[in-house]
Write an enzyme that holds these catalytic residues in place. Sequence first.
Site, PDB file in Angstrom:
ATOM      1  N   SER A 143       0.848  -1.202   0.000  1.00  0.00           N
ATOM      2  CA  SER A 143       0.000   0.000   0.000  1.00  0.00           C
ATOM      3  C   SER A 143       0.876   1.241   0.000  1.00  0.00           C
ATOM      4  O   SER A 143       2.062   1.169   0.340  1.00  0.00           O
ATOM      5  CB  SER A 143      -0.856  -0.008   1.278  1.00  0.00           C
ATOM      6  OG  SER A 143      -1.529   1.214   1.454  1.00  0.00           O
ATOM      7  N   TYR A 156      -2.573  -1.086  10.701  1.00  0.00           N
ATOM      8  CA  TYR A 156      -2.668  -1.335   9.255  1.00  0.00           C
ATOM      9  C   TYR A 156      -1.395  -0.870   8.551  1.00  0.00           C
ATOM     10  O   TYR A 156      -0.793  -1.608   7.772  1.00  0.00           O
ATOM     11  CB  TYR A 156      -3.899  -0.629   8.661  1.00  0.00           C
ATOM     12  CG  TYR A 156      -3.977  -0.827   7.163  1.00  0.00           C
ATOM     13  CD1 TYR A 156      -4.282  -2.082   6.631  1.00  0.00           C
ATOM     14  CD2 TYR A 156      -3.715   0.222   6.278  1.00  0.00           C
ATOM     15  CE1 TYR A 156      -4.315  -2.282   5.257  1.00  0.00           C
ATOM     16  CE2 TYR A 156      -3.754   0.020   4.908  1.00  0.00           C
ATOM     17  CZ  TYR A 156      -4.052  -1.234   4.402  1.00  0.00           C
ATOM     18  OH  TYR A 156      -4.069  -1.429   3.042  1.00  0.00           O
TER      19      TYR A 156
HETATM   20  N1  LIG Z   1      -8.689  -0.314  -1.591  1.00  0.00           N
HETATM   21  C1  LIG Z   1      -7.674   0.429  -1.216  1.00  0.00           C
HETATM   22  O1  LIG Z   1      -7.783   1.666  -1.136  1.00  0.00           O
HETATM   23  C2  LIG Z   1      -6.338  -0.230  -0.913  1.00  0.00           C
HETATM   24  C3  LIG Z   1      -5.215   0.595  -0.871  1.00  0.00           C
HETATM   25  C4  LIG Z   1      -3.978   0.014  -0.604  1.00  0.00           C
HETATM   26  C5  LIG Z   1      -3.877  -1.351  -0.400  1.00  0.00           C
HETATM   27  N2  LIG Z   1      -4.993  -2.134  -0.432  1.00  0.00           N
HETATM   28  C6  LIG Z   1      -4.841  -3.572  -0.198  1.00  0.00           C
HETATM   29  O2  LIG Z   1      -5.463  -4.277  -1.243  1.00  0.00           O
HETATM   30  C7  LIG Z   1      -5.767  -5.600  -0.803  1.00  0.00           C
HETATM   31  C8  LIG Z   1      -7.155  -5.978  -1.292  1.00  0.00           C
HETATM   32  O3  LIG Z   1      -8.105  -5.162  -0.661  1.00  0.00           O
HETATM   33  P1  LIG Z   1      -9.318  -4.493  -1.453  1.00  0.00           P
HETATM   34  O4  LIG Z   1      -9.034  -3.044  -1.495  1.00  0.00           O
HETATM   35  O5  LIG Z   1      -9.608  -5.222  -2.689  1.00  0.00           O
HETATM   36  O6  LIG Z   1     -10.467  -4.687  -0.361  1.00  0.00           O
HETATM   37  P2  LIG Z   1     -11.734  -5.666  -0.319  1.00  0.00           P
HETATM   38  O7  LIG Z   1     -12.621  -5.390  -1.468  1.00  0.00           O
HETATM   39  O8  LIG Z   1     -12.285  -5.520   1.057  1.00  0.00           O
HETATM   40  O9  LIG Z   1     -11.095  -7.118  -0.510  1.00  0.00           O
HETATM   41  C9  LIG Z   1     -10.456  -7.808   0.545  1.00  0.00           C
HETATM   42  C10 LIG Z   1     -10.436  -9.291   0.211  1.00  0.00           C
HETATM   43  O10 LIG Z   1      -9.777  -9.990   1.279  1.00  0.00           O
HETATM   44  C11 LIG Z   1     -10.575 -11.121   1.637  1.00  0.00           C
HETATM   45  N3  LIG Z   1     -10.417 -11.499   3.040  1.00  0.00           N
HETATM   46  C12 LIG Z   1     -10.652 -10.713   4.124  1.00  0.00           C
HETATM   47  N4  LIG Z   1     -10.463 -11.429   5.252  1.00  0.00           N
HETATM   48  C13 LIG Z   1     -10.113 -12.688   4.868  1.00  0.00           C
HETATM   49  C14 LIG Z   1      -9.806 -13.885   5.566  1.00  0.00           C
HETATM   50  N5  LIG Z   1      -9.817 -13.936   6.910  1.00  0.00           N
HETATM   51  N6  LIG Z   1      -9.506 -15.008   4.857  1.00  0.00           N
HETATM   52  C15 LIG Z   1      -9.493 -14.964   3.496  1.00  0.00           C
HETATM   53  N7  LIG Z   1      -9.760 -13.869   2.776  1.00  0.00           N
HETATM   54  C16 LIG Z   1     -10.084 -12.735   3.461  1.00  0.00           C
HETATM   55  C17 LIG Z   1     -12.008 -10.655   1.367  1.00  0.00           C
HETATM   56  O11 LIG Z   1     -12.859 -11.761   1.114  1.00  0.00           O
HETATM   57  P3  LIG Z   1     -13.906 -12.408   2.162  1.00  0.00           P
HETATM   58  O12 LIG Z   1     -14.483 -11.294   2.979  1.00  0.00           O
HETATM   59  O13 LIG Z   1     -14.892 -13.091   1.260  1.00  0.00           O
HETATM   60  O14 LIG Z   1     -13.082 -13.371   2.952  1.00  0.00           O
HETATM   61  C18 LIG Z   1     -11.825  -9.873   0.075  1.00  0.00           C
HETATM   62  O15 LIG Z   1     -11.878 -10.730  -1.034  1.00  0.00           O
HETATM   63  C19 LIG Z   1      -5.594  -5.589   0.714  1.00  0.00           C
HETATM   64  O16 LIG Z   1      -4.390  -6.242   1.058  1.00  0.00           O
HETATM   65  C20 LIG Z   1      -5.496  -4.106   1.045  1.00  0.00           C
HETATM   66  O17 LIG Z   1      -4.709  -3.873   2.203  1.00  0.00           O
HETATM   67  C21 LIG Z   1      -6.217  -1.593  -0.690  1.00  0.00           C
END
Ligand SMILES: NC(=O)c1ccc[n+]([C@@H]2O[C@H](COP(=O)([O-])OP(=O)(O)OC[C@H]3O[C@@H](n4cnc5c(N)ncnc54)[C@H](OP(=O)(O)O)[C@@H]3O)[C@@H](O)[C@H]2O)c1
Length: 267
Positions: A143, A156
């Site tokens: 991130s 985080y």
């Molecule tokens: N969106 C942003 O602004 C942003 C910015 C920087 C970095 N990121 C990073 O991007 C990555 C993806 O996040 P996203 O933005 O796509 O958010 P998201 O839409 O909330 O996706 C998160 C994913 O992680 C899965 N997950 C959560 N807890 C889990 C568990 N205990 N076991 C297995 N899977 C689990 C969720 O699926 P289930 O709930 O179905 O398990 C979901 O598929 C993360 O690592 C986040 O830190 C995001």
Amino acid sequence: MSFVQTYGPWALVTGASSGLGACYARALAARGLNLIVTARREERLRTLAEELRAEHQILVDPVAVDLLRPAAVRSLEQAIEDRRLGLIVCNAGFGASGRFHELDARRQTEMVRLNCEAPVRLLQALSPALIREGRGGVIMIASTASFQCTPWMAVYGASKAFDLALGEALTVELGKHGIDVLTVCPGHTATEFHQVAGVERAAVGGPPADPMEVVEGSLRRLGKQMTWVHGARNRWMVRANRFLPRSIMAWAAGRVLAKRLQDDDAS
Ligand SMILES: NC(=O)c1ccc[n+]([C@@H]2O[C@H](COP(=O)([O-])OP(=O)(O)OC[C@H]3O[C@@H](n4cnc5c(N)ncnc54)[C@H](OP(=O)(O)O)[C@@H]3O)[C@@H](O)[C@H]2O)c1
């Protein structure tokens, strides 16, 4: 060599039930890779699998696991069996915002386990297969929060600093075995992340990035660079980190996030 020859025939995507993970699944399917897609929400994985099989004539196995469970990595190893895995996308993760001392302690620990421990366990279990092949790739989702501390999202930011350091170290280590490791640093991106983290507004202004744009940009850079920060504004912020004292960056990040917390308190 084509993308499939280098990173196929199978890829594993964690956190594929929404956001960036679902976009990685779609983008890799469009490149002809077979997929193992994993997350906890089984119904969403099944729907995604059906969509991708129909659109791209590939094989897709949805595997519903909670990566916080000790047996999760073993379940994924079993799902992979003797399939030739060429790409691992370590994407599953979540955040939480609020005052450090008031946030739920168990949830904070789970965040560390999902964001940090899970990729370690997954890559230790699965990278030997890539090493044997002498090719393949790993995408580690870190991130922009990896580059400076994030007051009011303290755990985080710390967990994402870990992901950045892990990914970059593996670029060197696994690179010796012909494996490309790219650490991807998205900024504010339109996924379910902010809803899960309890952040209704972007900490830094500007509209959120399109997750597919982040994914496509990262796939273009896999094998070409070690770390990729999405967005010119984010790259500028990361560069500022190199020149400004850490105390100033901490103060600036804290100001932005504290303001948001106050806004949320007021609403
Ligand atoms: N969106 C942003 O602004 C942003 C910015 C920087 C970095 N990121 C990073 O991007 C990555 C993806 O996040 P996203 O933005 O796509 O958010 P998201 O839409 O909330 O996706 C998160 C994913 O992680 C899965 N997950 C959560 N807890 C889990 C568990 N205990 N076991 C297995 N899977 C689990 C969720 O699926 P289930 O709930 O179905 O398990 C979901 O598929 C993360 O690592 C986040 O830190 C995001």
